[in-house]
Scaffold this active site. Structure first.
Site, PDB file in Angstrom:
ATOM      1  N   CYS A 101       0.829  -1.200   0.000  1.00  0.00           N
ATOM      2  CA  CYS A 101       0.000   0.000   0.000  1.00  0.00           C
ATOM      3  C   CYS A 101       0.861   1.246   0.000  1.00  0.00           C
ATOM      4  O   CYS A 101       1.726   1.413   0.863  1.00  0.00           O
ATOM      5  CB  CYS A 101      -0.912   0.009   1.217  1.00  0.00           C
ATOM      6  SG  CYS A 101      -1.843   1.536   1.388  1.00  0.00           S
ATOM      7  N   ARG A 104      -0.283   4.606   3.143  1.00  0.00           N
ATOM      8  CA  ARG A 104      -0.347   4.335   4.582  1.00  0.00           C
ATOM      9  C   ARG A 104      -0.127   5.550   5.470  1.00  0.00           C
ATOM     10  O   ARG A 104      -0.219   5.443   6.691  1.00  0.00           O
ATOM     11  CB  ARG A 104       0.670   3.241   4.928  1.00  0.00           C
ATOM     12  CG  ARG A 104       0.194   1.865   4.540  1.00  0.00           C
ATOM     13  CD  ARG A 104       1.270   0.828   4.759  1.00  0.00           C
ATOM     14  NE  ARG A 104       2.206   0.757   3.660  1.00  0.00           N
ATOM     15  CZ  ARG A 104       3.365   0.103   3.720  1.00  0.00           C
ATOM     16  NH1 ARG A 104       3.731  -0.479   4.845  1.00  0.00           N
ATOM     17  NH2 ARG A 104       4.156   0.055   2.666  1.00  0.00           N
ATOM     18  N   TRP A 273      -9.266   5.583  -1.108  1.00  0.00           N
ATOM     19  CA  TRP A 273      -9.773   6.196  -2.327  1.00  0.00           C
ATOM     20  C   TRP A 273      -8.810   5.852  -3.460  1.00  0.00           C
ATOM     21  O   TRP A 273      -7.697   5.383  -3.232  1.00  0.00           O
ATOM     22  CB  TRP A 273      -9.926   7.703  -2.173  1.00  0.00           C
ATOM     23  CG  TRP A 273      -8.704   8.402  -1.659  1.00  0.00           C
ATOM     24  CD1 TRP A 273      -7.652   8.883  -2.377  1.00  0.00           C
ATOM     25  CD2 TRP A 273      -8.406   8.691  -0.286  1.00  0.00           C
ATOM     26  NE1 TRP A 273      -6.720   9.447  -1.558  1.00  0.00           N
ATOM     27  CE2 TRP A 273      -7.161   9.352  -0.251  1.00  0.00           C
ATOM     28  CE3 TRP A 273      -9.064   8.461   0.927  1.00  0.00           C
ATOM     29  CZ2 TRP A 273      -6.559   9.785   0.924  1.00  0.00           C
ATOM     30  CZ3 TRP A 273      -8.464   8.894   2.101  1.00  0.00           C
ATOM     31  CH2 TRP A 273      -7.232   9.550   2.089  1.00  0.00           C
ATOM     32  N   GLU A 278      -4.689   3.472 -11.086  1.00  0.00           N
ATOM     33  CA  GLU A 278      -5.348   2.166 -11.045  1.00  0.00           C
ATOM     34  C   GLU A 278      -6.419   2.062 -12.104  1.00  0.00           C
ATOM     35  O   GLU A 278      -6.587   1.032 -12.760  1.00  0.00           O
ATOM     36  CB  GLU A 278      -5.974   1.900  -9.677  1.00  0.00           C
ATOM     37  CG  GLU A 278      -6.678   0.558  -9.682  1.00  0.00           C
ATOM     38  CD  GLU A 278      -7.293   0.194  -8.363  1.00  0.00           C
ATOM     39  OE1 GLU A 278      -7.837  -0.917  -8.281  1.00  0.00           O
ATOM     40  OE2 GLU A 278      -7.226   1.001  -7.435  1.00  0.00           O
TER      41      GLU A 278
END
Length: 408
Positions: A101, A104, A273, A278
């Site tokens: 991720c 973070r 979000w 992506e």
């Protein structure tokens, strides 16, 4: 946690296989020797409690007393019950420990919804819808996790078969093509066999399959008013709107198991979000997803006869411009890969100043567009398997593919 949302990954995991990136999320750790599923690991419980009381020492019960309580509970029942404070801390730290991720920096702002008391499929569906409502927040997307009942020695916890709470169906056409998202053809076939009757369009939101103990898997529609969608347009090319593209605002991953202190929660949907890449660099362009690069290149008038024209790169940039522009114009929270890369290094420095390891998988932290010009590219990262954590087990993976719902 697609869901290259800033929650889980900068290279999205696709449970259907295509476009999955370098690797899949880590599988569930096996139960300790001699401990079948549902039994809590006392050593892991102690490790978690020690971490909790170290980072949140202002508790009404001392670490020693709480450890004694938990050991006694595990001895008597095979497991133990987290306090609301332990649950919230564990869920947030699981995000903090997510090596794939990039987002973070926000881990401690995670809104934790305790749904452990919910057992009936209808109630589970209601709270999944409530998750979407709170997460959407009128476009001001909030990080949220909903934690349902854990596995215990007496009964497994509930789960949903969907890999995300919002996904678009993939409909087979007579000519062999697909209308919608090709990654979800198998899952669409399964829910059709269960009785779902979709319109057959390119953006049909798949129903949720809720699988609760003591009941058969049940289909539930996701109310359309809970699915905020953004029509995709381009600030300089009016023809982009003619393509009729849109995407949903909340990437809520729903098939990863949350493990806190040796206790497994198989249904703990969570979201952040989107990071624009992506959608604009994976979902819309992967050849086994929407495969839009040739279409966009043609509309731009690019020479696709040679790779040396870099037509793919030029079309890719325009798609990503469209995604960021569209979300911002609609007032829906999104982030770009340059900003998020800088924020990740802020998170890294902040955690290291507190003496904490920041596990990170380079191949997932580096964005899929312009990676070399982002600051996360030019460094190495620690690799560590820290807990609490989110995991994807083999059964969840198979269910998300629309395969073997009872045989894995």
């Amino acid at each position: 946690m697609e869901s290259h949302d800033i929650w889980m990954r900068s290279r999205p995991f696709d449970p259907a296989g295509p476009g999955a990136g370098a690797s899949s999320p880590p599988p569930d750790p096996p139960p300790p020797a001699g401990r079948p599923g549902g039994f809590a690991d006392p050593e892991e419980a102690e490790e978690f409690l020690r971490l909790f009381h170290t980072e949140a020492p202002e508790q009404p019960v001392t670490f020693a007393r709480r450890l004694h309580q938990v050991r006694a509970e595990i001895e008597a029942t095979g497991t133990y019950v987290h306090t609301p404070e332990e649950l919230a801390f564990g869920a947030r730290v699981a995000w903090r420990n997510a090596a794939r991720c990039i987002g973070r920096l926000y881990w401690n702002s995670l809104r934790v919804l305790d749904r452990r008391h919910v057992t009936a499929p209808e109630e589970i569906h209601h709270h999944l819808c409530e998750h979407l409502r709170q997460a959407t927040n009128g476009g001001r997307i909030r990080p949220v996790v909903s934690v349902f009942a854990p596995d215990t020695p007496d009964r497994p916890g509930p789960r949903v078969w969907n890999d995300q709470l919002v996904r678009y169906a993939g409909h087979r056409r007579p000519d062999g093509g697909v209308t919608g998202d090709p990654a979800y053809v198998g899952f669409t076939d399964v829910v059709r066999e269960m009785g779902w009757q979709p319109p057959g369009g390119p953006f049909d939101v798949l129903p949720l399959v809720v699988d609760a103990p003591d009941d058969k898997p049940r289909l539930f529609e996701v109310p359309r008013d809970l699915v905020l969608e953004v029509p995709l347009t381009h600030p300089e090319h009016p023809w982009f709107a003619e393509l009729g593209l849109r995407w949903h605002a909340v990437p809520a991953i729903s098939n990863m198991r949350l493990r806190i202190g040796g206790v497994d929660y198989p249904l703990a949907p969570f979201n952040g979000w989107y990071m624009g890449t992506e959608i604009g660099a994976r979902t819309l362009v992967d050849t086994d997803r929407y495969n839009l690069l040739p279409t966009i290149a043609e509309r731009l008038g690019l020479d696709t006869g040679s790779e040396t024209t870099l037509w793919r790169d030029r079309a890719l940039v325009e798609i990503n411009i469209a995604v960021l522009h569209s979300f911002e114009a609609a007032g829906v929270r999104i982030t770009d890969h340059h900003t998020e890369s800088r924020r990740f290094l802020t998170h890294l420095a902040r955690e290291e100043s507190r003496g904490r390891i920041v596990p990170a998988d380079w191949s997932w932290i580096v964005p899929p567009v312009s990676g070399g010009v982002t600051p996360v590219f030019h460094r190495y990262y620690d690799e560590a398997d820290l807990r609490p954590a989110f995991h994807l087990d083999d059964r969840a993976r198979a269910l998300g593919r629309g395969r073997c719902p009872h045989g894995t």
